[in-house]
Design an enzyme around this catalytic site. Structure first.
Site, PDB file in Angstrom:
ATOM      1  N   ARG A 197      -9.526  43.452  37.961  1.00  0.00           N
ATOM      2  CA  ARG A 197      -8.534  44.195  38.746  1.00  0.00           C
ATOM      3  C   ARG A 197      -8.714  43.857  40.221  1.00  0.00           C
ATOM      4  O   ARG A 197      -9.841  43.691  40.709  1.00  0.00           O
ATOM      5  CB  ARG A 197      -8.683  45.711  38.552  1.00  0.00           C
ATOM      6  CG  ARG A 197      -8.109  46.241  37.246  1.00  0.00           C
ATOM      7  CD  ARG A 197      -6.582  46.156  37.187  1.00  0.00           C
ATOM      8  NE  ARG A 197      -6.013  46.673  35.964  1.00  0.00           N
ATOM      9  CZ  ARG A 197      -5.783  45.971  34.849  1.00  0.00           C
ATOM     10  NH1 ARG A 197      -6.097  44.686  34.812  1.00  0.00           N
ATOM     11  NH2 ARG A 197      -5.242  46.524  33.773  1.00  0.00           N
ATOM     12  N   HIS A 202      -1.359  37.561  37.481  1.00  0.00           N
ATOM     13  CA  HIS A 202      -1.771  38.466  36.396  1.00  0.00           C
ATOM     14  C   HIS A 202      -1.282  37.916  35.043  1.00  0.00           C
ATOM     15  O   HIS A 202      -0.661  38.623  34.244  1.00  0.00           O
ATOM     16  CB  HIS A 202      -1.241  39.887  36.628  1.00  0.00           C
ATOM     17  CG  HIS A 202      -2.080  40.933  35.941  1.00  0.00           C
ATOM     18  ND1 HIS A 202      -2.393  42.145  36.495  1.00  0.00           N
ATOM     19  CD2 HIS A 202      -2.684  40.940  34.718  1.00  0.00           C
ATOM     20  CE1 HIS A 202      -3.136  42.856  35.658  1.00  0.00           C
ATOM     21  NE2 HIS A 202      -3.323  42.134  34.564  1.00  0.00           N
ATOM     22  N   GLU A 212       0.311  45.087  42.831  1.00  0.00           N
ATOM     23  CA  GLU A 212       1.063  44.186  41.957  1.00  0.00           C
ATOM     24  C   GLU A 212       2.401  44.802  41.566  1.00  0.00           C
ATOM     25  O   GLU A 212       2.406  45.953  41.106  1.00  0.00           O
ATOM     26  CB  GLU A 212       0.248  43.864  40.697  1.00  0.00           C
ATOM     27  CG  GLU A 212      -1.040  43.126  40.986  1.00  0.00           C
ATOM     28  CD  GLU A 212      -1.869  42.893  39.731  1.00  0.00           C
ATOM     29  OE1 GLU A 212      -1.583  43.502  38.682  1.00  0.00           O
ATOM     30  OE2 GLU A 212      -2.811  42.094  39.806  1.00  0.00           O
TER      31      GLU A 212
HETATM   32  N1  NAI Z   1      -6.119  39.843  33.883  1.00  0.00           N
HETATM   33  C1  NAI Z   1      -5.746  40.313  32.712  1.00  0.00           C
HETATM   34  O1  NAI Z   1      -4.725  39.877  32.168  1.00  0.00           O
HETATM   35  C2  NAI Z   1      -6.570  41.341  32.016  1.00  0.00           C
HETATM   36  C3  NAI Z   1      -7.509  42.093  32.692  1.00  0.00           C
HETATM   37  N2  NAI Z   1      -8.275  43.003  32.041  1.00  0.00           N
HETATM   38  C4  NAI Z   1      -9.290  43.738  32.803  1.00  0.00           C
HETATM   39  O2  NAI Z   1     -10.567  43.425  32.273  1.00  0.00           O
HETATM   40  C5  NAI Z   1     -11.352  44.612  32.213  1.00  0.00           C
HETATM   41  C6  NAI Z   1     -12.434  44.465  31.150  1.00  0.00           C
HETATM   42  O3  NAI Z   1     -11.834  44.365  29.875  1.00  0.00           O
HETATM   43  P1  NAI Z   1     -12.726  44.444  28.544  1.00  0.00           P
HETATM   44  O4  NAI Z   1     -13.877  43.543  28.630  1.00  0.00           O
HETATM   45  O5  NAI Z   1     -11.795  44.278  27.395  1.00  0.00           O
HETATM   46  O6  NAI Z   1     -13.219  45.942  28.616  1.00  0.00           O
HETATM   47  P2  NAI Z   1     -14.504  46.567  27.924  1.00  0.00           P
HETATM   48  O7  NAI Z   1     -14.301  48.033  28.002  1.00  0.00           O
HETATM   49  O8  NAI Z   1     -14.719  45.951  26.591  1.00  0.00           O
HETATM   50  O9  NAI Z   1     -15.710  46.142  28.864  1.00  0.00           O
HETATM   51  C7  NAI Z   1     -15.867  46.645  30.180  1.00  0.00           C
HETATM   52  C8  NAI Z   1     -17.267  46.385  30.652  1.00  0.00           C
HETATM   53  O10 NAI Z   1     -17.375  46.819  31.997  1.00  0.00           O
HETATM   54  C9  NAI Z   1     -18.542  47.628  32.131  1.00  0.00           C
HETATM   55  N3  NAI Z   1     -18.393  48.555  33.261  1.00  0.00           N
HETATM   56  C10 NAI Z   1     -18.813  48.298  34.501  1.00  0.00           C
HETATM   57  N4  NAI Z   1     -18.568  49.296  35.315  1.00  0.00           N
HETATM   58  C11 NAI Z   1     -17.975  50.220  34.621  1.00  0.00           C
HETATM   59  C12 NAI Z   1     -17.496  51.487  34.972  1.00  0.00           C
HETATM   60  N5  NAI Z   1     -17.613  51.956  36.219  1.00  0.00           N
HETATM   61  N6  NAI Z   1     -16.897  52.213  34.009  1.00  0.00           N
HETATM   62  C13 NAI Z   1     -16.786  51.724  32.753  1.00  0.00           C
HETATM   63  N7  NAI Z   1     -17.242  50.503  32.367  1.00  0.00           N
HETATM   64  C14 NAI Z   1     -17.843  49.763  33.310  1.00  0.00           C
HETATM   65  C15 NAI Z   1     -18.721  48.291  30.780  1.00  0.00           C
HETATM   66  O11 NAI Z   1     -20.055  48.706  30.602  1.00  0.00           O
HETATM   67  C16 NAI Z   1     -18.359  47.124  29.865  1.00  0.00           C
HETATM   68  O12 NAI Z   1     -19.465  46.258  29.717  1.00  0.00           O
HETATM   69  C17 NAI Z   1     -10.317  45.710  31.947  1.00  0.00           C
HETATM   70  O13 NAI Z   1     -10.783  46.993  32.379  1.00  0.00           O
HETATM   71  C18 NAI Z   1      -9.114  45.251  32.727  1.00  0.00           C
HETATM   72  O14 NAI Z   1      -9.142  45.806  34.027  1.00  0.00           O
HETATM   73  C19 NAI Z   1      -8.161  43.201  30.695  1.00  0.00           C
HETATM   74  C20 NAI Z   1      -7.232  42.491  29.968  1.00  0.00           C
HETATM   75  C21 NAI Z   1      -6.334  41.540  30.582  1.00  0.00           C
HETATM   76  O1  3PY Z   2      -4.807  44.697  29.520  1.00  0.00           O
HETATM   77  C1  3PY Z   2      -4.944  44.724  30.757  1.00  0.00           C
HETATM   78  O2  3PY Z   2      -5.744  45.486  31.319  1.00  0.00           O
HETATM   79  C2  3PY Z   2      -4.137  43.842  31.613  1.00  0.00           C
HETATM   80  O3  3PY Z   2      -4.421  43.691  32.756  1.00  0.00           O
HETATM   81  C3  3PY Z   2      -2.914  43.190  31.083  1.00  0.00           C
HETATM   82  O4  3PY Z   2      -1.898  44.104  31.158  1.00  0.00           O
END
Ligand code: NAI
Ligand code: 3PY
Length: 318
Positions: free
Chosen positions: A240, A292, A269
């Protein structure tokens, strides 16, 4: 769990168009007696549109505490994304409104994008492409251009912030490139025994962010810890926008405190009011901004619908 009879549940999706072309919404519609689909919803329209709905689906439309308090029937907010920073989670909890997001819908898509950015920074893809476009190769005194320093990823150290679904997949791919991977302690978690980000930064060749945007991670990367980085370090953000202090990161890149910066996400965004990183794209820096687009593979977008339908089904029948 809903108190309304299951055969009279009303749902509304606020930004269906944000899922893109070719997505089949049927699995969601089948979960609800009444389903209204809006392609997009401006901030001034949200409250009217969520009024009366038991289940609200949002990808990036903001739902704040005031809206939740004013929405008569709202019981469940389904975020059609992993990041839930557009929803006031604390307010929802206080009001007894459930919030469910989708995780692991686009792991391959986002991880491949992250590696793309990492590789593009390491190979100076954009600066070399720019040089070729500007005719520098044609005018060169030898067979190649070599004025931009290329980094071999093999043998280098990748530091990850966030080691959930995406962080672990990026680790797997980075290991295949021969990198050493280190995971930083979770920001804001005092009992995490892993080394802190600041401890790891001086040895990082590449830093990749995969944590949510929360008060603990806002401006996690800033002028103080950018000063700890190697001058060659590459920074990638597919998480983000607000996790990086954009002006500080740009200053660090301009001053040679880091070697490259690639972001798929910006603080605002779409960046309607402009953005310092966009303004700097013409400066010839090792800087990449993608819109994004990491999650955009069609497989990932359809999976969002399927997982969200499951979220509703599980909520209805806990
Ligand atoms: N650019 C894009 O298209 C996308 C971006 N994202 C972003 O990627 C991030 C991570 O996605 P995933 O790995 O699937 O999520 P996830 O929930 O599987 O993993 C998140 C990780 O961040 C850690 N973390 C660090 N600080 C944290 C906090 N303050 N609160 C909660 N967890 C914390 C958690 O412990 C965990 O290891 C999402 O939150 C989203 O913002 C996700 C999908 C698409
Ligand atoms: O899944 C997410 O968090 C993304 O950023 C894509 O919308």
């Amino acid at each position: 769990m809903p108190t309304t009879p299951l055969n009279s549940l009303k749902g509304v999706i606020l930004d269906a168009a944000s899922l893109g072309e070719g997505v089949d919404f049927d699995p969601l519609e089948q979960q609800l007696a009444d389903f209204v689909r809006w392609d997009s919803t401006g901030p001034g329209q949200t409250l009217t549109r969520i009024q009366g709905a038991h289940v609200v689906f949002t990808n990036k439309v903001v739902i704040d505490a005031a809206m939740m308090r004013a929405a008569d029937n709202l019981k469940l907010i389904c975020v059609l994304a992993t990041g839930t920073n557009n929803v006031d989670i604390a307010a929802a909890e206080a009001l007894g409104i459930e919030v469910r997001n989708v995780n692991a819908y686009g792991t391959a898509s986002v991880a491949q994008h992250t590696l793309t950015l990492m590789l593009a920074l390491a190979t100076r893809l954009v600066p070399y492409q720019r040089s070729v476009q500007q005719g520098e190769w044609q005018r060169a005194s030898m067979f190649c251009l070599m004025h931009h320093p290329v980094m071999q990823l093999s043998g280098k150290t990748l530091v990850l912030v966030g080691h959930g679904e995406l962080g672990q997949e990026v680790e797997r791919l980075a290991l295949a490139f021969g990198m050493h991977v280190k995971v930083a302690a979770r920001p804001g978690k005092t009992d995490d025994t892993r080394p802190s980000l600041d401890t790891l930064l001086p040895e990082a060749d590449v830093v990749s962010l995969h944590c949510p945007l929360t008060p603990d991670t806002q401006h996690l990367i800033n002028q103080d810890n950018l000063a700890l980085c190697k001058p060659t370090a590459l920074l990638v953000n597919c998480a983000r926008g607000g996790i990086i202090h954009e002006q500080d990161a740009l200053n660090a890149l301009r001053q040679g405190l880091i070697g490259g910066l690639a972001v798929d996400v910006l603080t605002q965004e779409p960046p309607r009011d402009g953005n310092v990183l966009l303004d700097a794209l013409h400066e010839g820096l090792n800087l990449i901004v993608t819109p994004h687009s990491a999650w955009l593979a069609p497989e990932a977008r359809q999976r969002i619908i399927e997982l969200s339908a499951k979220n509703v089904a599980d909520w209805k029948n806990p």
